[in-house]
Design a protein around this motif. Structure first.
Motif, short mmCIF file in Angstrom:
data_model
loop_
_atom_site.label_atom_id
_atom_site.label_comp_id
_atom_site.label_asym_id
_atom_site.label_seq_id
_atom_site.Cartn_x
_atom_site.Cartn_y
_atom_site.Cartn_z
N ARG A 185 53.73 75.84 23.15
CA ARG A 185 55.07 75.24 23.23
C ARG A 185 55.60 75.29 24.66
O ARG A 185 56.28 74.35 25.11
CB ARG A 185 56.04 75.97 22.30
N GLY A 186 55.35 76.36 25.37
CA GLY A 186 55.84 76.47 26.74
C GLY A 186 55.23 75.42 27.64
O GLY A 186 55.93 74.82 28.48
N GLU A 187 53.93 75.17 27.48
CA GLU A 187 53.27 74.15 28.29
C GLU A 187 53.79 72.76 27.95
O GLU A 187 53.99 71.93 28.85
CB GLU A 187 51.76 74.21 28.07
N LEU A 188 54.01 72.51 26.66
CA LEU A 188 54.52 71.20 26.25
C LEU A 188 55.93 70.97 26.78
O LEU A 188 56.24 69.88 27.30
CB LEU A 188 54.50 71.08 24.73
N LEU A 189 56.79 71.98 26.67
CA LEU A 189 58.15 71.85 27.18
C LEU A 189 58.14 71.62 28.69
O LEU A 189 58.87 70.76 29.20
CB LEU A 189 58.96 73.09 26.83
N ALA A 190 57.31 72.37 29.41
CA ALA A 190 57.25 72.22 30.86
C ALA A 190 56.78 70.82 31.25
O ALA A 190 57.32 70.20 32.18
CB ALA A 190 56.32 73.27 31.46
N GLU A 191 55.77 70.31 30.55
CA GLU A 191 55.26 68.97 30.87
C GLU A 191 56.31 67.91 30.57
O GLU A 191 56.45 66.93 31.32
CB GLU A 191 53.98 68.70 30.09
N TYR A 192 57.04 68.08 29.46
CA TYR A 192 58.12 67.15 29.16
C TYR A 192 59.16 67.13 30.27
O TYR A 192 59.59 66.04 30.72
CB TYR A 192 58.79 67.53 27.84
N LEU A 193 59.56 68.29 30.75
CA LEU A 193 60.58 68.35 31.80
C LEU A 193 60.08 67.73 33.10
O LEU A 193 60.83 67.07 33.81
CB LEU A 193 61.02 69.79 32.02
N ARG A 194 58.80 67.91 33.41
CA ARG A 194 58.24 67.25 34.59
C ARG A 194 58.32 65.74 34.45
O ARG A 194 58.70 65.02 35.38
CB ARG A 194 56.78 67.68 34.80
N ARG A 195 57.92 65.24 33.28
CA ARG A 195 57.93 63.80 33.06
C ARG A 195 59.36 63.25 33.03
O ARG A 195 59.63 62.17 33.57
CB ARG A 195 57.23 63.49 31.73
#
Length: 288
Positions: A185-195
């Motif tokens: 979940r942390g990786e997915l949230l971080a990638e979303y915020l980057r995008r």
């Protein structure tokens, strides 16, 4: 629920998220154990001037989450992502451009999913994300008045690790079920915020014009990028309005203001705004 599911649902470590906030120059990232509604709380902070552009509020357990039509959205702790982001562009764009942030967020989520999982994520107009023909994510945008002008809070409820028995309806799925594997979940949230931040910067650079070419995206516009992932286009759809009336037709275009253009008959079309509809479903009854 099996023991493996429980052990996989540890709370997010806030330290990498705070490091990401510095890297992306976010307003802040607040990680809460519980929240009534991340949208409501972030909107209150924005209205008071306590939250600026790209401030982020994440909650492990949201107790009063709501969807676009006011439906309750509650998930087992540690199984989903409940997060809200504030877009407060000030004078960079006209207030009406803020309506595009629901689609901008859906686009960011779809990009993030495909970066981390073998899942093709598509956008369902006006505010959902699909894996196959099942809903994996819902997005709710809320306009707010801040000391810097109008802004929008974009909240997301994303099903990450739920089992089938933990999903509220048969038309929903989770990333775990859709991909056959767990995604952090942390990786997915971080990638979303980057995008999200990259799309936000590009959109602000063109003054919030949905049809303007974005240099960072091969000169495709935000409308182009969203339309390419829009599952609703080229489908026979049934549009249900709050008064009980319906419109049957083919979804043929995403308009400059984000409206869905539905062709009722050859040469006869109607523009549908998100705020005017109760449901938009495929005419064959499928969710997508």
């Amino acid at each position: 629920m099996n023991p493996e599911s429980s052990s996989a649902r540890a709370a997010l470590d806030p330290l990498p998220l705070h490091e990401l906030a510095a890297q992306l120059r976010l307003g802040f990232i607040k990680v809460l154990a519980t929240s009534g509604s991340t949208n409501t709380e972030l909107a209150q902070l924005a209205s008071s001037g306590a939250a600026g552009h790209l401030s982020v509020l994440f909650s492990e357990h949201q107790q009063q989450g709501k969807g676009r039509l006011g439906r309750e959205w509650v998930t087992p702790a540690g199984s989903a992502i409940t997060v809200s982001v504030l877009a407060s562009p000030g004078t960079a764009m006209e207030p009406q451009s803020l309506t595009w942030y629901t689609m901008l967020a859906a686009l960011a989520w779809s990009q993030a999913v495909e970066e981390l999982a073998p899942v093709k994520a598509r956008i369902k107009w006006p505010n959902d994300l699909l894996a196959g023909d099942r809903k994996i994510c819902g997005i709710l945008a809320q306009l707010v008045q801040t000391p810097q002008g109008f802004a929008v809070v974009v909240g997301t409820g994303f099903n990450v690790d739920q089992e089938a028995s933990e999903l509220p309806v048969a038309t929903a799925t989770s990333l775990r079920l859709a991909s056959g594997a767990r995604v952090d979940r942390g990786e997915l949230l971080a990638e979303y915020l980057r995008r999200f931040t990259a799309l936000d910067a590009a959109f602000r650079a063109v003054g919030g014009r949905s049809t303007a070419p974005l240099a960072e995206y091969a000169d495709l516009s935000l409308r182009d990028l969203v339309a390419a992932r829009l599952a609703t286009l080229d489908q026979e759809v049934r549009v249900e309005f709050p008064d009980g009336s319906q419109l049957l037709g083919r979804a043929v275009q995403l308009a400059e203001d984000g409206a869905l253009v539905v062709e009722k008959a050859p040469g006869q079309s109607q523009r549908i705004l998100a705020g005017d509809v109760h449901h938009v479903r495929r005419a064959d009854g499928k969710y997508a």
